[in-house]
Motif scaffolding. Sequence first.
Motif, PDB file in Angstrom:
ATOM      1  N   ALA A 169      82.320  44.273  67.546  1.00  9.69           N
ATOM      2  CA  ALA A 169      81.888  44.483  68.851  1.00  9.69           C
ATOM      3  C   ALA A 169      81.251  45.942  69.076  1.00  9.69           C
ATOM      4  O   ALA A 169      80.221  45.934  69.805  1.00  9.69           O
ATOM      5  N   LEU A 170      81.701  47.012  68.196  1.00 11.87           N
ATOM      6  CA  LEU A 170      81.038  48.204  68.359  1.00 11.87           C
ATOM      7  C   LEU A 170      79.557  48.499  67.761  1.00 11.87           C
ATOM      8  O   LEU A 170      78.598  48.819  68.374  1.00 11.87           O
ATOM      9  N   LEU A 171      79.552  47.375  66.810  1.00 11.26           N
ATOM     10  CA  LEU A 171      78.217  47.409  66.205  1.00 11.26           C
ATOM     11  C   LEU A 171      77.094  46.654  67.025  1.00 11.26           C
ATOM     12  O   LEU A 171      75.893  47.290  67.343  1.00 11.26           O
ATOM     13  N   SER A 189      79.432  35.437  69.654  1.00 12.97           N
ATOM     14  CA  SER A 189      80.745  35.440  69.935  1.00 12.97           C
ATOM     15  C   SER A 189      81.359  36.786  70.567  1.00 12.97           C
ATOM     16  O   SER A 189      82.271  36.776  71.389  1.00 12.97           O
ATOM     17  N   VAL A 190      80.754  38.000  70.325  1.00 11.97           N
ATOM     18  CA  VAL A 190      81.120  39.276  70.558  1.00 11.97           C
ATOM     19  C   VAL A 190      80.744  39.453  71.916  1.00 11.97           C
ATOM     20  O   VAL A 190      81.477  40.188  72.803  1.00 11.97           O
ATOM     21  N   LEU A 191      79.275  39.171  72.306  1.00 13.77           N
ATOM     22  CA  LEU A 191      78.973  39.594  73.517  1.00 13.77           C
ATOM     23  C   LEU A 191      79.870  39.095  74.631  1.00 13.77           C
ATOM     24  O   LEU A 191      80.102  39.792  75.802  1.00 13.77           O
ATOM     25  N   PRO A 192      80.429  37.705  74.923  1.00  8.97           N
ATOM     26  CA  PRO A 192      81.153  37.364  75.985  1.00  8.97           C
ATOM     27  C   PRO A 192      82.484  38.422  76.203  1.00  8.97           C
ATOM     28  O   PRO A 192      82.958  38.751  77.278  1.00  8.97           O
ATOM     29  N   LEU A 193      82.837  39.065  74.954  1.00 10.08           N
ATOM     30  CA  LEU A 193      84.098  39.806  75.115  1.00 10.08           C
ATOM     31  C   LEU A 193      83.520  41.051  75.734  1.00 10.08           C
ATOM     32  O   LEU A 193      84.421  41.798  76.404  1.00 10.08           O
ATOM     33  N   ALA A 242      76.153  43.401  80.261  1.00 10.52           N
ATOM     34  CA  ALA A 242      75.984  42.219  81.065  1.00 10.52           C
ATOM     35  C   ALA A 242      74.683  41.720  80.761  1.00 10.52           C
ATOM     36  O   ALA A 242      73.901  42.209  79.704  1.00 10.52           O
ATOM     37  N   SER A 243      74.043  40.809  81.164  1.00 17.28           N
ATOM     38  CA  SER A 243      72.920  39.889  80.899  1.00 17.28           C
ATOM     39  C   SER A 243      72.142  39.795  82.253  1.00 17.28           C
ATOM     40  O   SER A 243      72.723  39.429  83.232  1.00 17.28           O
TER      41      SER A 243
END
Length: 374
Positions: free
Chosen positions: A319-321, A350-354, A362-363
């Motif tokens: 997530a940090l990356l 998989s990480v973006l929604p978290l 946001a997107s």
Amino acid sequence: MTGHDDRRLAWAYLSRVAQGPHRQLAEFAVAAGPQEARAELARGRFGERLQVRAHIDTAEDDLNLVASLGGRLVTPDDDEWPTWQFLSFDGAGMPTSSDHCAPFALWVLGRGPLDTLGERAVSIVGTRAASAYGEHVTAEISGDLAVDGWTIVSGGAFGIDAAAHRAALGVGGATVAVLACGIDRAYPSGHARLLGRIKESGAVISEYAPGTTPAKHRFLARNRLVASLGSAVVVVEAGWRSGARNTAAWARKLGRPVLAVPGPVTSASSKGCHRMIREGEARLVADAHDVVAEAGVVGETDEGRPSMFRDIDALSEPALLVYEALPASGTLSPRELSERSSLPIAKVRSVLPLLELDGFVASDDTGWYRVVGM
């Protein structure tokens, strides 16, 4: 009692046969459907350990028993499935060979929908041999959080767990007990009445089918669910080696803030908390205000000003990356983020929604962008 649909029967069957987490089977069941997973399991696709149990088909009896108790089986097909909380198991950088994954399904006693209970939740754990100080601090923090609408999640055990549950109930709040056995069993037996009260205002849940007995490995597996269902994990008292510290370790893997309450320097019950604080594994908290400041969601402050309390230090490595791959301004697509972060695109997705759930990103139509410039 009959009338259960084939998919629900299949989920119940998988829960019974697997007896806990099994990543390969779980991923196949979500992708191909529980009925196909059931068929492949019988053919030996998922290893000898599961194949020797494949003949155990008590799905209909299990569903009927839980229904007779006023309970239900909640599966990934259901609207109340805690999807956001369990997404962390895919985004925390865990090895694909690991059995550490989201549950197949959850057996539930209680009226509250799991997704609603989990919208604002904090997990509070600690030693079974709690001191008077530990129980007092737990009651203060849990009660204050529950009054403000936070769900208190714990493991239903003696000591700190029980103090957290009782404090939430005492102020009319909601609480969730996660068991390491079937929900038809009161464990510990001395908490039969407490568990009965919990299901009235919240939920008693387990990934284990009815009749399953408690065991050490099931408590360790249970801890990952306690960690995942809260926005943060608070450890009030914990020994040098303890189940509470195991739950805290899970919280770090899942990207949840780990918070610890300090105790007297002479107290053996607080050695684990002091060690986590000293070694940077947990942040020191003293009251509910401190907890909310770490676990709070976007838009919540005492002054009513929008704010983001989450710290990037609590993020998992993937997530940090991904977060750091985003520019200070402008947007990027998942593929561009994959190239910048050197992570597979499936992991990025998989990480973006978290990150979005925690308010970091946001997107829009052009791609993903940072919300908080940390």
